[in-house]
Enzyme design. Structure first.
Site, mmCIF file in Angstrom:
data_model
loop_
_atom_site.group_PDB
_atom_site.id
_atom_site.type_symbol
_atom_site.label_atom_id
_atom_site.label_comp_id
_atom_site.label_asym_id
_atom_site.label_seq_id
_atom_site.Cartn_x
_atom_site.Cartn_y
_atom_site.Cartn_z
ATOM 1 N N ASP A 113 0.651 -1.263 -0.281
ATOM 2 C CA ASP A 113 -0.031 0.142 0.057
ATOM 3 C C ASP A 113 1.145 1.388 -0.167
ATOM 4 O OD1 ASP A 113 -2.688 -0.816 -0.053
ATOM 5 O OD2 ASP A 113 -2.958 -1.727 2.245
ATOM 6 N N GLU A 170 -4.161 4.758 7.480
ATOM 7 C CA GLU A 170 -4.625 3.464 7.142
ATOM 8 C C GLU A 170 -4.723 2.254 8.206
ATOM 9 O OE1 GLU A 170 -3.522 2.028 3.190
ATOM 10 O OE2 GLU A 170 -5.070 0.267 3.613
ATOM 11 N N LYS A 198 -26.798 -4.715 -1.769
ATOM 12 C CA LYS A 198 -27.815 -5.042 -0.043
ATOM 13 C C LYS A 198 -26.867 -4.550 0.828
ATOM 14 C CE LYS A 198 -30.515 -7.804 0.624
ATOM 15 N NZ LYS A 198 -32.181 -6.910 0.521
ATOM 16 N N THR A 199 -27.366 -3.808 1.801
ATOM 17 C CA THR A 199 -26.766 -2.766 3.119
ATOM 18 C C THR A 199 -26.320 -3.319 4.514
ATOM 19 O OG1 THR A 199 -28.934 -1.731 3.656
ATOM 20 C CG2 THR A 199 -27.771 -0.799 1.910
ATOM 21 N N CYS A 214 16.632 -7.275 -11.990
ATOM 22 C CA CYS A 214 16.837 -7.837 -10.435
ATOM 23 C C CYS A 214 17.153 -9.117 -10.519
ATOM 24 C CB CYS A 214 16.462 -7.676 -9.331
ATOM 25 S SG CYS A 214 17.295 -7.554 -7.561
ATOM 26 N N HIS A 220 15.301 -2.178 -8.723
ATOM 27 C CA HIS A 220 14.573 -1.921 -8.708
ATOM 28 C C HIS A 220 13.683 -0.625 -9.660
ATOM 29 C CE1 HIS A 220 13.444 -6.465 -7.459
ATOM 30 N NE2 HIS A 220 14.307 -6.082 -6.952
ATOM 31 N N GLU A 268 10.719 0.047 -11.431
ATOM 32 C CA GLU A 268 9.366 0.283 -11.188
ATOM 33 C C GLU A 268 9.213 0.511 -9.706
ATOM 34 O OE1 GLU A 268 11.172 -2.855 -10.288
ATOM 35 O OE2 GLU A 268 10.346 -4.311 -9.310
HETATM 36 N N1 GLN Z 1 17.258 -13.645 -5.496
HETATM 37 C C1 GLN Z 1 18.380 -12.575 -5.862
HETATM 38 C C2 GLN Z 1 19.235 -12.142 -5.031
HETATM 39 O O1 GLN Z 1 19.135 -12.476 -3.832
HETATM 40 C C3 GLN Z 1 17.773 -11.344 -6.384
HETATM 41 C C4 GLN Z 1 17.152 -10.464 -5.736
HETATM 42 C C5 GLN Z 1 15.819 -9.911 -6.319
HETATM 43 O O2 GLN Z 1 15.549 -10.218 -7.899
HETATM 44 N N2 GLN Z 1 14.696 -9.372 -5.681
HETATM 45 O O3 GLN Z 1 20.335 -12.013 -5.186
#
Ligand code: GLN
Length: 531
Positions: A71, A141, A186-187, A379, A505, A507
């Protein structure tokens, strides 16, 4: 003193309280107010780091190395802000702290009890975050469902805080309004769960109802009557195509006016115009592409929530709908990559842990490398890309990561010497934001447009520097490194439309208003001009 908005949930879990909280924050921001969110989790884990994504969805990572409930990712994406460990309070971390204090003798021989010691610890933490952040609003939250034993003590602490600070608190309760066969809403479940909240001493001020479609005026009035809230304070939250629509839907029903009236505030003029444009772009794109994600928890989309969102953001920017096809790496081991990747416009091999499925990932990478399909490795995806290149381009037969094969003759991915010494699970990861320096003239440089970046990590294994020269000699480009520790952060290939993998990462830092560069570039490469 800031105002506080507390978001609780009723009837059942999984009603999107996180998105609701983030959406309320977005609306407040759009009216010129600043916010800071806090997520409370009733579980005993100190943080989400050790939690299985099968059970709990993705482990989200913050700049400060927090391994946090997903979250927090919704908050960061909606509110376009960077949060950290202190924005997440778990039962485990609260009890851990109280027990430490008891051992230290801080309680001067008193009997240490849930009330007041645990509740005080919770209150202090909330107030500490509020004070430090110094924002107009604190959004809190409460995870789980009202009535769960787990979150009782948090609800009690919040009740006390509200009683101590009259006129500063607003309670929002998120419930489900189910539809029965006749199509009728339905409430009763909502009425029951509001009763339960009232019995804990909290009267909600706003009720947000998840339902398959808009609630009728009648149903809203019925809920208002039974739950003792004004009619205009029952807000519908129907199913929508894009989560990012939710702030708009709440605002259409006048949510911010209700909040401001209750908390005695005047909005400062601003609006959601830019947000509305982004949502519109996301709903009516001009093209369509398919990105295949070859993963291990592929049937559980929440395990890769941030990747899904990052693709959505990049799609909006590039004016295409990104269809995601989830493929289990093990299925590729059985049937070969062709069957699953033939129609892919792009492929992602995301992060992962453990040996299962790795050979499937490696053959997927070989396929996209040879067939020039745009590829992003993240990764573990970078680890597998290096292994694939070592085996199939550099002729290192049996090359592997020592995570998968500790006895490999070519440990191209290995633990650093200092990591090998400790055996503690969860303790030795490279976590949180690290600097990466990007080489000019590379694909990575083109994507980021700068040489210094900061991206988030969560892993133990690294590219083994002993093999760097051999890999580079055969054409692997190391386009990003962490200079402080001399670690490989980005690799890529030439003579390929887009082949890039990052040790971090990307993302986790993608926002609808600012897509992650490596995803943006992937989607661009995967979108032929004709789409
Ligand atoms: N398993 C791998 C590591 O520990 C990659 C981890 C991952 O992809 N977040 O280095």
């Amino acid at each position: 003193m800031p105002r506080f908005i507390v978001i609780t949930g009723g009837v059942l879990s999984g009603l999107g309280k996180g998105v609701t909280t983030a959406s309320i924050g977005k609306i407040l921001q759009s009216k010129g107010f600043s916010v800071v969110p806090i997520k409370i989790d009733g579980y005993l884990n100190t943080d989400a780091g050790t939690m299985n994504p099968y059970e709990h969805g993705e482990v989200y990572v913050t700049d400060d190395g927090g391994e946090i409930d997903l979250d927090i990712g919704h908050y960061e994406r909606f509110l376009n802000m960077d949060l950290g460990k202190e924005n997440n309070i778990t039962t485990g971390s609260v009890y851990g702290e109280v027990i430490r204090k008891e051992r230290r003798g801080d309680y001067l021989g008193k009997t240490v009890q849930v009330i007041p010691h645990i509740t005080n610890e919770i209150k202090q933490r909330i107030m500490r975050v509020a004070k430090k952040a110094n924002r107009d609003f604190v959004l809190i939250e409460v995870g789980g469902t009202i009535g769960d034993l787990e979150n009782m003590v948090f609800v009690e602490a919040l009740r006390q805080l509200a009683a101590e600070n009259p006129h500063k608190f607003l309670f929002v309760h998120v419930t489900l309004v189910p539809t029965i066969v006749s199509g009728e809403h339905k409430t009763k479940p909502t009425q029951r769960s509001v009763r339960e909240l009232q019995s804990l001493g909290i009267q909600p001020n706003v009720i947000i109802c998840r339902a398959d479609k808009e609630l009728s005026k009648n149903i809203k009035e019925k809920i208002a009557l039974f739950c003792s809230v004004p009619k205009n304070s029952v807000i519908s939250n129907p199913n929508v195509e894009s989560l990012y629509e939710i702030p708009l839907i709440f605002e259409e029903q006048g949510l911010s006016d209700i909040i401001f009236k209750h908390l005695n505030l005047k909005p400062r003029a601003q609006d959601l115009r830019k947000w509305r444009q982004l949502v519109k772009r996301s709903k009516y794109p001009h093209g369509e592409i398919t990105i295949v994600i070859v993963g291990k928890y592929a049937h559980l989309e929440d395990a890769y929530l941030s990747i899904k969102e990052a693709l959505h953001h990049a799609g909006i920017k590039n004016d295409v709908r990104v269809n995601i096809k989830w493929v289990e790496a093990e299925d590729i081991e059985d049937a070969g990559p062709e069957k699953y990747l033939r129609d892919a416009d792009g492929v992602i091999v995301p992060g992962g842990f453990g040996a299962r499925g790795t050979e499937g990932k490696i053959s997927a990478i070989q396929y996209v490398r040879e067939n020039k399909i745009p590829f992003l490795g993240i990764c573990y995806g970078l680890h597998m890309a290096v292994v694939e290149f070592a085996r199939n381009v550099c002729g290192m037969k049996g090359a592997n990561s020592t995570e998968v094969d500790p006895k490999t003759p070519y440990p191209v991915i290995d633990l650093l010497p200092e990591q090998k010494k400790t055996s503690e699970k969860g303790g030795t990861m490279r976590l949180g934001a690290y600097k990466c320096e990007i080489k000019r003239g590379t694909t990575a440089y083109k994507a980021y447009g700068k040489t210094q970046i900061l991206e988030r990590h969560r892993h133990r294994w690294e590219v083994n520097n002993k093999f760097r020269k051999r890999l580079e000699a055969k054409g692997l480009i190391i386009s990003g490194i962490n200079k402080d520790r001399n670690l490989v952060e980005i690799i890529e290939l030439r003579n390929h439309p887009y082949f890039i993998a990052s040790q971090f990462h990307p993302e986790f830092k993608s926002r609808i208003e600012r897509p992650a560069p490596l995803f943006d570039a992937l989607v661009r490469a995967a979108t032929p001009l004709s789409k």
